[in-house]
Design an enzyme around this catalytic site. Structure first.
Site, PDB file in Angstrom:
ATOM      1  N   ARG A 169       1.206  -1.331  -0.125  1.00  7.72           N
ATOM      2  CA  ARG A 169      -0.428  -0.359  -0.250  1.00  7.72           C
ATOM      3  C   ARG A 169       1.502   1.619  -0.232  1.00  7.72           C
ATOM      4  O   ARG A 169       1.949   1.478   0.618  1.00  7.72           O
ATOM      5  CB  ARG A 169      -1.086  -0.074   0.799  1.00  7.72           C
ATOM      6  CG  ARG A 169      -1.861   1.200   0.982  1.00  7.72           C
ATOM      7  CD  ARG A 169      -2.937   1.024   2.009  1.00  7.72           C
ATOM      8  NE  ARG A 169      -2.686   1.055   4.089  1.00  7.72           N
ATOM      9  CZ  ARG A 169      -3.472   1.360   4.734  1.00  7.72           C
ATOM     10  NH1 ARG A 169      -4.648   1.577   4.175  1.00  7.72           N
ATOM     11  NH2 ARG A 169      -3.569   1.562   5.824  1.00  7.72           N
ATOM     12  N   ASP A 449      -4.114   2.815  14.095  1.00  9.31           N
ATOM     13  CA  ASP A 449      -2.843   3.093  13.100  1.00  9.31           C
ATOM     14  C   ASP A 449      -3.811   4.871  12.616  1.00  9.31           C
ATOM     15  O   ASP A 449      -4.681   5.092  13.733  1.00  9.31           O
ATOM     16  CB  ASP A 449      -3.288   2.696  11.598  1.00  9.31           C
ATOM     17  CG  ASP A 449      -4.737   2.670  10.745  1.00  9.31           C
ATOM     18  OD1 ASP A 449      -5.499   3.216  11.043  1.00  9.31           O
ATOM     19  OD2 ASP A 449      -4.727   1.907   9.753  1.00  9.31           O
TER      20      ASP A 449
END
Length: 548
Positions: A169, A449
């Site tokens: 990613r 996150d």
């Protein structure tokens, strides 16, 4: 000190950052020239698309609501399929995610998951060292040399014979890489991450029987998907790869993207294999895009669950849309982590994961995400039981109809003092960790996150903007937030100790967090001002230009 290596042909990419010996492996002249070429060709278009987000936000703030696009109705109503899915990506029942840290990568590869998504984005703090060390780790993986010896314990970490399939990613389209400039301007962080990885590793990956596979974050429209598709096609041409070699899954983690899922699949149809429910960022986007409207005020984060209201609707629509087009419909993240020293809490955490994965598999998802290796067998057990075959593409979900009303339906519930406090202490602790270089942070038995901090600050911003009331009748005011903030900061200092509090940059994080929640207009991303705090030039900075 400074060094400058010139090349005569344009474009030329300047690297303005501390340079370590190993970085020369990544920042070669040819690799930098390739990334510069991507920026030259696609950078302006990216900037225009980011500006288009701002223009659309003005319309949302004026009262317009997201809706399905009239101009792309034919795409939604016509019959077509994506090009196809590589064999190794047809069974993705459990995917594990994590940062580009070397030891954590090896543990994730060896976790027993089907896929490992290594993350330059929300699970990584984008320090220069993290980003370039991550590229070195990926190069070692592609060349089958990834291993690690812990300097403190002496423990060696090596790849098992059978490991998870890698997906990468890159950072989102909204981000820039402050240490890489073209004509004096920072370039796209997306193109920087993608370009270096592809240039160095695409052919090595194919030689070992896998391929260049990606997760694309933060997308808001099919026009952004088309940009990525053009980047993929151009990259394949330049590197001599067969068209369609690059494969991607798109995270549907913004509210506007939920209304363009068909169009996103179509724009990327030769390169896409699925969509994913990026649930935490989706909650953040819901507040960011329509949060000024009182009817869309959300309750405490703990009450915004996947089994109802707009989250349930988007999960079901994603499944229906993907399966109609032959694409995988991936479920979202289970953020729970093992609770050491408390069997009851640990059992409760694992049971939450089982219930969440049971819902996803029952709905028709083809796989799911976990954040910790210990959760892989838990999630796999659920999907093995409810999905004995490789995927559920056969489940078309024609039995459901999801429209605009369902996609916007807010969750009901209450706003509590404890909910506000939780947002303050979690948001500040995560932000402090991010400022010190850590992007995946265990907090209160969850692996958090950047999306966590985004939800935390936008919820309080929305509560202030809409003059929300707590369940005990008190209004959420600046004074209340200030008082709760001050109390939570005192508790954090007492709990962590003065040294850890200061080393963790919690005072800086607290000031930034408070500034963001008190802003008149909601900042697009908290990582933008936070990034400025971790990219200050150092005395070791070198200037390197792309060279032959």
């Amino acid at each position: 000190m400074s060094a400058a290596v010139e090349r005569t042909d344009e474009p030329s990419l300047d690297i303005i950052a501390p340079m370590k010996d190993l970085y020369a492996r990544v920042l070669t002249g040819d690799a930098l020239a390739f990334v510069a070429d991507l920026e030259e060709r696609f950078g302006e278009r990216r900037r225009e698309l980011i500006e288009a987000r701002a223009e659309r936000q003005k319309r949302f703030d004026a009262g317009e609501l997201p809706d399905f696009l009239a101009e792309t109705k034919d795409i939604r109503e016509s019959d077509w399929k994506i090009l196809g899915t590589p064999e190794e990506l047809k069974d993705r029942r459990v995917e594990i995610t994590g940062p580009v840290d070397r030891k954590m990568m090896i543990n994730a590869f060896n976790s027993g998951a089907n896929v490992f998504m290594t993350d330059f984005e929300d699970a990584s703090s984008p320090t220069w060292e993290n980003m370039i060390d991550g590229q070195i780790n990926l190069m070692d993986y592609a060349q089958s040399t990834l291993e690690y010896t812990d300097p403190k314990s002496g423990k060696r970490y090596r790849m098992d014979e059978k490991t998870a399939t890698l997906k990468v990613r890159p950072r989102g389209l909204h981000m820039t890489e402050a240490h890489a400039e073209l004509r004096g301007q920072p370039i796209s962080a997306s193109l920087f991450d993608f370009g270096l990885y592809m240039f160095h590793n695409a052919k090595a990956l194919l030689a070992r029987g896998t391929g260049p596979y990606f997760y694309l974050p933060k997308m808001e429209s099919h026009l952004e998907a088309k940009l990525w598709d053009d980047v993929f096609t151009y990259t394949e041409e330049v590197l001599g790869l067969e068209h369609g070699t690059i494969k991607a899954t798109v995270l549907i983690e913004t509210l506007p993207a939920a209304f363009e899922m068909d169009e996103i699949l179509y724009a990327l149809k030769d390169h896409i294999v699925g969509l994913n429910c990026g649930r935490w960022d989706y909650i953040f986007s819901y507040i960011k895009r329509i949060g000024k409207h009182a009817e869309y005020l959300l309750p405490d984060r703990s009450q915004v669950t996947m089994g109802e209201a707009f989250l349930k609707a988007y999960s079901l629509l994603l499944i229906k849309t993907c399966h109609r087009r032959g694409a995988h419909a991936m479920g979202g993240m289970a953020a729970q982590i093992p609770v050491k020293g408390d069997e009851a809490l640990n059992a409760a955490a694992f049971e939450k994961v089982r219930a969440d994965k049971d819902r996803e598999a029952s709905f028709g998802h083809d796989g799911t995400w976990v954040a910790h290796p210990a959760l892989v067998p838990v999630a796999k057990d659920v999907f093995d039981r409810l999905m004995p075959q490789a995927n559920q593409l056969h489940r078309t979900r024609l039995d459901i109809e999801i429209g605009r009303e369902q996609l916007l339906a807010p969750h009901s519930g209450t706003i509590t003092e404890e909910g506000v406090r939780e947002n303050i202490r979690v948001g500040i602790q995560y932000l402090g960790a991010w400022l010190t270089g850590r992007g995946a942070v265990p907090l209160y038995n969850l692996m958090e996150d950047a999306a966590t901090a985004e939800i935390s600050r936008t919820q309080i911003w929305q509560q202030l903007k809409l003059k929300a009331q707590l369940d005990d009748g008190r209004p959420v005011t600046k004074e209340l937030v200030h008082d709760l903030y001050a109390d939570e900061m005192v508790k954090l200092r007492e709990t962590l100790g003065p040294a850890n509090f200061e080393d963790g940059r919690l005072a800086e994080a607290g000031r930034l967090f408070l500034d963001l929640v008190f802003k008149e207009e909601l900042a697009e991303f908290l990582t933008a001002p936070a990034y400025e705090m971790i990219t200050q030039p150092s005395a070791e900075t070198i200037v390197v230009k792309a060279a032959e």
